[in-house]
Design a protein around this motif. Structure first.
Motif, PDB file in Angstrom:
ATOM      1  N   GLU A  40       0.867  -1.175   0.000  1.00 45.14           N
ATOM      2  CA  GLU A  40       0.000   0.000   0.000  1.00 45.14           C
ATOM      3  C   GLU A  40       0.904   1.226   0.000  1.00 45.14           C
ATOM      4  O   GLU A  40       1.937   1.233   0.668  1.00 45.14           O
ATOM      5  N   ASN A  48      -7.116   8.098  -2.111  1.00 42.11           N
ATOM      6  CA  ASN A  48      -6.945   6.870  -1.327  1.00 42.11           C
ATOM      7  C   ASN A  48      -5.596   6.247  -1.636  1.00 42.11           C
ATOM      8  O   ASN A  48      -5.129   6.311  -2.771  1.00 42.11           O
ATOM      9  N   ARG A  51      -3.322   0.160  -3.615  1.00 43.88           N
ATOM     10  CA  ARG A  51      -3.018  -1.172  -3.098  1.00 43.88           C
ATOM     11  C   ARG A  51      -2.577  -2.058  -4.253  1.00 43.88           C
ATOM     12  O   ARG A  51      -3.207  -2.067  -5.293  1.00 43.88           O
ATOM     13  N   TRP A  71      -9.461  -6.887   0.607  1.00 42.71           N
ATOM     14  CA  TRP A  71      -8.562  -5.796   0.983  1.00 42.71           C
ATOM     15  C   TRP A  71      -8.179  -4.971  -0.243  1.00 42.71           C
ATOM     16  O   TRP A  71      -8.204  -3.738  -0.193  1.00 42.71           O
ATOM     17  N   ARG A  74     -10.897  -2.617  -1.303  1.00 44.07           N
ATOM     18  CA  ARG A  74     -11.319  -1.721  -0.218  1.00 44.07           C
ATOM     19  C   ARG A  74     -12.653  -2.113   0.422  1.00 44.07           C
ATOM     20  O   ARG A  74     -13.405  -1.274   0.878  1.00 44.07           O
ATOM     21  N   GLN A  75     -12.940  -3.399   0.457  1.00 45.74           N
ATOM     22  CA  GLN A  75     -14.130  -3.863   1.156  1.00 45.74           C
ATOM     23  C   GLN A  75     -13.853  -3.975   2.644  1.00 45.74           C
ATOM     24  O   GLN A  75     -14.790  -3.971   3.443  1.00 45.74           O
ATOM     25  N   ASP A  77     -10.926  -2.372   5.638  1.00 44.00           N
ATOM     26  CA  ASP A  77      -9.936  -1.307   5.793  1.00 44.00           C
ATOM     27  C   ASP A  77      -8.550  -1.824   6.165  1.00 44.00           C
ATOM     28  O   ASP A  77      -7.546  -1.296   5.710  1.00 44.00           O
ATOM     29  N   ASP A  78      -8.512  -2.831   7.028  1.00 49.18           N
ATOM     30  CA  ASP A  78      -7.236  -3.334   7.521  1.00 49.18           C
ATOM     31  C   ASP A  78      -6.897  -4.660   6.837  1.00 49.18           C
ATOM     32  O   ASP A  78      -7.748  -5.280   6.199  1.00 49.18           O
ATOM     33  N   SER A  83      -8.663  -7.880  10.248  1.00 48.13           N
ATOM     34  CA  SER A  83     -10.035  -7.424  10.002  1.00 48.13           C
ATOM     35  C   SER A  83     -11.026  -8.541   9.701  1.00 48.13           C
ATOM     36  O   SER A  83     -12.226  -8.327   9.787  1.00 48.13           O
TER      37      SER A  83
END
Length: 131
Positions: A40, A48, A51, A71, A74-75, A77-78, A83
């Motif tokens: 990232e 944003n 990634r 990830w 972006r569904q 965040d971590d 997550s």
């Protein structure tokens, strides 16, 4: 992978230009069970952080496990380790798309399986234009 392959081909993994210049300023976020590495870094046009995935082996998007796809898109965040809930006992690990390989699914009657299939069960009646 040879040095010439990494310089000139992108389909066998990341080129040397991506590894040396493209990942500059990117933070390594994790690695999956297949050896793919996730990064990232710099901002996209929406502000944003971008990634990336650097594949271990062939560049095939079906080789990215579902939790890392979430990830990348972006569904979540971590990173998945922090997550996502732990994997359940009944869940199978993700596998890559096997189309075009010797392990691909071939139903009965496929040419690769001899081309023979079971006879019709008798409930089939061919259509004829006169009838």
């Amino acid at each position: 992978m040879g040095i010439l392959t990494s310089i000139f081909t992108w389909w066998n993994g990341a080129t040397i230009g991506t590894r040396v210049y493209g990942l500059r300023g990117m933070a390594r976020k994790g690695e999956d069970a297949l050896g793919n590495v996730y990064y990232e870094g710099r901002k996209d046009t929406a502000g944003n952080p971008r990634r990336w995935v650097i594949y271990q082996g062939a560049n095939d998007a079906s080789r990215v496990p579902p939790e890392w796809v979430a990830w990348l898109h972006r569904q979540v965040d971590d990173v998945p380790e922090r997550s996502m809930p732990p994997q359940r006992a009944w869940q199978k690990p993700a596998i890559a798309n096997l189309t075009g390989t010797p392990l691909a699914y071939r139903p009965a009657g496929a040419m690769e399986k001899g081309g023979q299939r079971a006879a019709a069960t008798g409930d089939y009646e061919a259509w004829t234009p006169e009838g």
